[in-house]
Design a protein around this motif. Structure first.
Motif, PDB file in Angstrom:
ATOM      1  N   GLN A  53       0.966  -0.614   0.265  1.00 48.89           N
ATOM      2  CA  GLN A  53      -0.336   0.281  -0.176  1.00 48.89           C
ATOM      3  C   GLN A  53       0.882   1.356   0.223  1.00 48.89           C
ATOM      4  O   GLN A  53       0.711   1.942  -0.334  1.00 48.89           O
ATOM      5  CB  GLN A  53      -1.063   0.026   0.965  1.00 48.89           C
ATOM      6  N   ALA A  54       2.229   1.153   0.597  1.00 51.27           N
ATOM      7  CA  ALA A  54       2.831   2.285   0.818  1.00 51.27           C
ATOM      8  C   ALA A  54       4.290   1.752   0.914  1.00 51.27           C
ATOM      9  O   ALA A  54       4.603   1.137   2.231  1.00 51.27           O
ATOM     10  CB  ALA A  54       2.283   3.254   1.930  1.00 51.27           C
ATOM     11  N   ALA A  55       4.726   2.420   0.747  1.00 58.13           N
ATOM     12  CA  ALA A  55       6.572   2.360   1.623  1.00 58.13           C
ATOM     13  C   ALA A  55       6.956   4.427   1.375  1.00 58.13           C
ATOM     14  O   ALA A  55       7.351   4.315   0.356  1.00 58.13           O
ATOM     15  CB  ALA A  55       7.030   1.261  -0.259  1.00 58.13           C
ATOM     16  N   ILE A  56       7.198   4.471   2.737  1.00 60.57           N
ATOM     17  CA  ILE A  56       8.160   5.642   2.796  1.00 60.57           C
ATOM     18  C   ILE A  56       9.261   5.577   3.386  1.00 60.57           C
ATOM     19  O   ILE A  56       9.157   4.362   4.639  1.00 60.57           O
ATOM     20  CB  ILE A  56       6.817   6.107   3.464  1.00 60.57           C
ATOM     21  N   ALA A  57      10.062   6.455   2.953  1.00 56.91           N
ATOM     22  CA  ALA A  57      11.609   6.588   3.572  1.00 56.91           C
ATOM     23  C   ALA A  57      11.787   7.356   4.482  1.00 56.91           C
ATOM     24  O   ALA A  57      11.260   8.289   4.714  1.00 56.91           O
ATOM     25  CB  ALA A  57      12.239   6.651   2.569  1.00 56.91           C
ATOM     26  N   THR A  58      11.958   6.882   5.699  1.00 52.58           N
ATOM     27  CA  THR A  58      13.314   7.848   6.817  1.00 52.58           C
ATOM     28  C   THR A  58      14.081   7.546   6.768  1.00 52.58           C
ATOM     29  O   THR A  58      15.022   7.465   6.140  1.00 52.58           O
ATOM     30  CB  THR A  58      11.702   7.212   8.417  1.00 52.58           C
ATOM     31  N   ASP A  59      14.455   8.171   7.706  1.00 54.72           N
ATOM     32  CA  ASP A  59      15.698   8.346   8.375  1.00 54.72           C
ATOM     33  C   ASP A  59      16.467   7.637   8.433  1.00 54.72           C
ATOM     34  O   ASP A  59      17.766   7.142   7.621  1.00 54.72           O
ATOM     35  CB  ASP A  59      15.936   9.296   9.464  1.00 54.72           C
ATOM     36  N   VAL A  63      11.488  -1.307   7.333  1.00 56.53           N
ATOM     37  CA  VAL A  63      12.814  -2.065   7.017  1.00 56.53           C
ATOM     38  C   VAL A  63      13.984  -1.499   6.780  1.00 56.53           C
ATOM     39  O   VAL A  63      14.703  -0.357   6.534  1.00 56.53           O
ATOM     40  CB  VAL A  63      12.355  -2.316   6.056  1.00 56.53           C
ATOM     41  N   ILE A  64      15.311  -2.398   7.337  1.00 55.17           N
ATOM     42  CA  ILE A  64      16.307  -1.539   7.456  1.00 55.17           C
ATOM     43  C   ILE A  64      16.970  -0.914   6.029  1.00 55.17           C
ATOM     44  O   ILE A  64      17.016  -1.930   5.192  1.00 55.17           O
ATOM     45  CB  ILE A  64      17.215  -1.904   8.172  1.00 55.17           C
ATOM     46  N   PRO A  65      18.235  -0.402   5.729  1.00 57.61           N
ATOM     47  CA  PRO A  65      17.869   0.243   4.243  1.00 57.61           C
ATOM     48  C   PRO A  65      18.769  -1.509   3.586  1.00 57.61           C
ATOM     49  O   PRO A  65      18.257  -1.321   2.933  1.00 57.61           O
ATOM     50  CB  PRO A  65      19.301   1.119   4.848  1.00 57.61           C
ATOM     51  N   HIS A  66      19.677  -1.817   4.385  1.00 57.63           N
ATOM     52  CA  HIS A  66      19.869  -2.904   4.222  1.00 57.63           C
ATOM     53  C   HIS A  66      19.962  -4.180   3.194  1.00 57.63           C
ATOM     54  O   HIS A  66      19.584  -4.756   2.586  1.00 57.63           O
ATOM     55  CB  HIS A  66      21.167  -4.178   5.307  1.00 57.63           C
ATOM     56  N   THR A  67      18.185  -4.599   4.133  1.00 61.93           N
ATOM     57  CA  THR A  67      17.162  -5.288   3.472  1.00 61.93           C
ATOM     58  C   THR A  67      16.672  -4.838   2.295  1.00 61.93           C
ATOM     59  O   THR A  67      16.354  -5.236   1.544  1.00 61.93           O
ATOM     60  CB  THR A  67      16.484  -5.600   5.196  1.00 61.93           C
ATOM     61  N   TYR A  68      16.713  -3.360   2.982  1.00 65.41           N
ATOM     62  CA  TYR A  68      15.508  -2.708   1.784  1.00 65.41           C
ATOM     63  C   TYR A  68      16.532  -3.019   0.355  1.00 65.41           C
ATOM     64  O   TYR A  68      15.944  -3.630  -0.516  1.00 65.41           O
ATOM     65  CB  TYR A  68      15.390  -1.478   2.070  1.00 65.41           C
ATOM     66  N   THR A  69      18.215  -2.299   0.151  1.00 65.12           N
ATOM     67  CA  THR A  69      18.904  -2.987  -0.797  1.00 65.12           C
ATOM     68  C   THR A  69      18.737  -3.829  -1.276  1.00 65.12           C
ATOM     69  O   THR A  69      19.474  -4.441  -2.519  1.00 65.12           O
ATOM     70  CB  THR A  69      19.925  -0.858  -0.883  1.00 65.12           C
ATOM     71  N   GLN A  70      19.293  -4.751  -0.334  1.00 66.22           N
ATOM     72  CA  GLN A  70      19.590  -5.646  -0.714  1.00 66.22           C
ATOM     73  C   GLN A  70      18.758  -6.906  -0.918  1.00 66.22           C
ATOM     74  O   GLN A  70      19.547  -8.310  -1.081  1.00 66.22           O
ATOM     75  CB  GLN A  70      20.487  -6.643  -0.081  1.00 66.22           C
ATOM     76  N   THR A  71      17.528  -6.740  -0.938  1.00 61.89           N
ATOM     77  CA  THR A  71      16.224  -7.744  -1.909  1.00 61.89           C
ATOM     78  C   THR A  71      15.548  -7.076  -2.992  1.00 61.89           C
ATOM     79  O   THR A  71      15.727  -6.198  -2.994  1.00 61.89           O
ATOM     80  CB  THR A  71      15.566  -8.210  -0.586  1.00 61.89           C
ATOM     81  N   ASN A  72      14.632  -7.962  -3.319  1.00 61.12           N
ATOM     82  CA  ASN A  72      13.855  -7.013  -4.121  1.00 61.12           C
ATOM     83  C   ASN A  72      12.308  -6.192  -3.456  1.00 61.12           C
ATOM     84  O   ASN A  72      11.392  -5.426  -4.167  1.00 61.12           O
ATOM     85  CB  ASN A  72      12.598  -8.331  -5.510  1.00 61.12           C
ATOM     86  N   LEU A  73      12.834  -6.540  -2.284  1.00 58.85           N
ATOM     87  CA  LEU A  73      11.598  -5.263  -1.868  1.00 58.85           C
ATOM     88  C   LEU A  73      11.803  -3.195  -2.441  1.00 58.85           C
ATOM     89  O   LEU A  73      10.498  -3.016  -2.514  1.00 58.85           O
ATOM     90  CB  LEU A  73      11.731  -4.290  -0.640  1.00 58.85           C
ATOM     91  N   CYS A  74      13.298  -3.463  -2.785  1.00 57.37           N
ATOM     92  CA  CYS A  74      13.467  -1.722  -3.242  1.00 57.37           C
ATOM     93  C   CYS A  74      12.996  -2.146  -4.321  1.00 57.37           C
ATOM     94  O   CYS A  74      12.717  -0.639  -5.825  1.00 57.37           O
ATOM     95  CB  CYS A  74      14.859  -1.564  -3.363  1.00 57.37           C
ATOM     96  N   TYR A  75      12.828  -3.055  -5.634  1.00 55.83           N
ATOM     97  CA  TYR A  75      12.253  -3.055  -6.715  1.00 55.83           C
ATOM     98  C   TYR A  75      10.361  -2.952  -6.845  1.00 55.83           C
ATOM     99  O   TYR A  75       9.532  -2.724  -7.487  1.00 55.83           O
ATOM    100  CB  TYR A  75      12.105  -3.892  -7.627  1.00 55.83           C
ATOM    101  N   LEU A  76       9.694  -3.275  -5.185  1.00 55.30           N
ATOM    102  CA  LEU A  76       8.058  -3.209  -5.212  1.00 55.30           C
ATOM    103  C   LEU A  76       7.704  -1.685  -5.561  1.00 55.30           C
ATOM    104  O   LEU A  76       8.241  -0.713  -5.164  1.00 55.30           O
ATOM    105  CB  LEU A  76       7.668  -3.340  -3.864  1.00 55.30           C
TER     106      LEU A  76
END
Length: 229
Positions: free
Chosen positions: A111-117, A171-184
Motif C-alpha cells: 500500500q505504501a513505502a515511505i522512506a524515513t531517516d 525495513v532497514i536500508p540493508h534489507t531494503y537494498t539487498q532484496t527485491n523490496l526495493c523494486y516493489l
C-alpha cells in the motif's frame, strides 16, 4: 526450514508452464551455488522449491499448481523479475531471523513505502481479490512485534490494526537494498507466511477453547493467565 535472511537475488525465467530456471548474478553466486546440490531446498521469494537441475549460474525448479495459484511466482515468471533466494538452513548454522517454512499462506499488496531517516516503512494489506485468503490464513497471526515473512524476508510487524486489515514493517536500508523490496511499486503483490510458532499456539488454544466453554475470547488477559505472555 529457512530463517528469512536472504542470501541473494535471482532472475526467474520460464521453461514450461510449471518449470523454470533461476539465474543468479555473479555477485551472489558464491553464497548460493557454492554447495548447492540436486534435491536441495531453496526459498524463492519465500516459496520452498526443490533443485532439480544445476545449470550455469543457476538451477531449475518446478512448482505445483497449488503453489502457482497461491503465490506470485506466475507473475514473476511472466515478467522475468528478481526474486529473493535463501538456501535451506544447515544444522549448526546461525538462526538470525525466525523459523520460516517456505509454505506461503497467501498474498499481500504493497500500500505504501515511505522512506524515513533510518528505515523504509512499508504497509501491506490484502489484494481486493484475495481478501478471504488474507483473513483466513494471514490475519490471525498478525500481532505487533510478531514475525512475518514477506517474499521470504523475515520482518517484524511494527504496527497493525486490531482487525488485521493491514500491517506495517520497518525495513532497514540493508534489507531494503539487498532484496527485491526495493523494486516493489504500490499495488504490487507479495508472498506472505505467518509465524509457524503462532500457528501452533493458535491450534493448541483452539483445542483448549473447544473443551472449555467458560472461555469466550482469546485476548491479552487470557494469554497472560495461561502463560503465553
Amino acid at each position: 526450514m529457512f530463517t528469512g535472511l536472504i542470501q541473494g537475488l535471482g532472475i526467474i525465467r520460464p521453461l514450461e508452464s510449471d518449470r523454470f530456471t533461476l539465474s543468479i548474478p555473479d555477485s551472489y553466486s558464491s553464497s548460493i551455488l557454492s554447495d548447492l546440490a540436486i534435491g536441495d531446498s531453496v526459498a524463492v521469494d519465500g516459496v520452498c522449491l526443490t533443485v532439480e537441475e544445476i545449470v550455469t549460474n543457476g538451477f531449475v525448479a518446478t512448482a505445483s499448481p497449488e503453489t502457482l495459484q497461491r503465490t506470485t511466482l506466475t507473475q514473476k515468471i511472466e515478467t522475468a523479475s528478481y526474486v529473493n533466494l535463501e538456501p535451506s538452513l544447515r544444522v549448526g548454522s546461525k538462526l538470525g531471523g525466525h523459523f520460516v517454512t517456505g509454505h506461503v499462506d497467501g498474498l499481500g499488496c504493497l500500500q505504501a513505502a515511505i522512506a524515513t531517516d533510518k528505515a523504509w516503512e512499508m504497509t501491506f494489506s490484502p489484494p481486493s481479490s484475495r481478501q478471504e485468503q488474507w483473513y483466513n490464513y494471514i490475519q490471525p497471526y498478525l500481532i505487533p512485534k510478531g514475525s512475518v515473512a514477506v517474499n521470504g524476508i523475515s520482518l517484524t510487524v511494527a504496527e497493525c490494526d486490531t482487525a488485521g486489515t493491514w500491517f506495517k514493517a520497518a525495513v532497514i536500508p540493508h534489507t531494503y537494498t539487498q532484496t527485491n523490496l526495493c523494486y516493489l511499486k504500490t499495488g504490487d503483490w507479495v508472498n506472505i507466511e505467518g509465524d509457524i510458532l503462532g500457528k501452533y499456539v493458535a491450534k493448541l488454544l483452539g483445542k483448549q477453547l473447544a473443551t472449555d466453554q467458560s472461555v469466550n475470547e482469546v485476548n491479552l488477559a487470557f494469554l497472560t493467565e495461561h502463560g503465553y505472555l
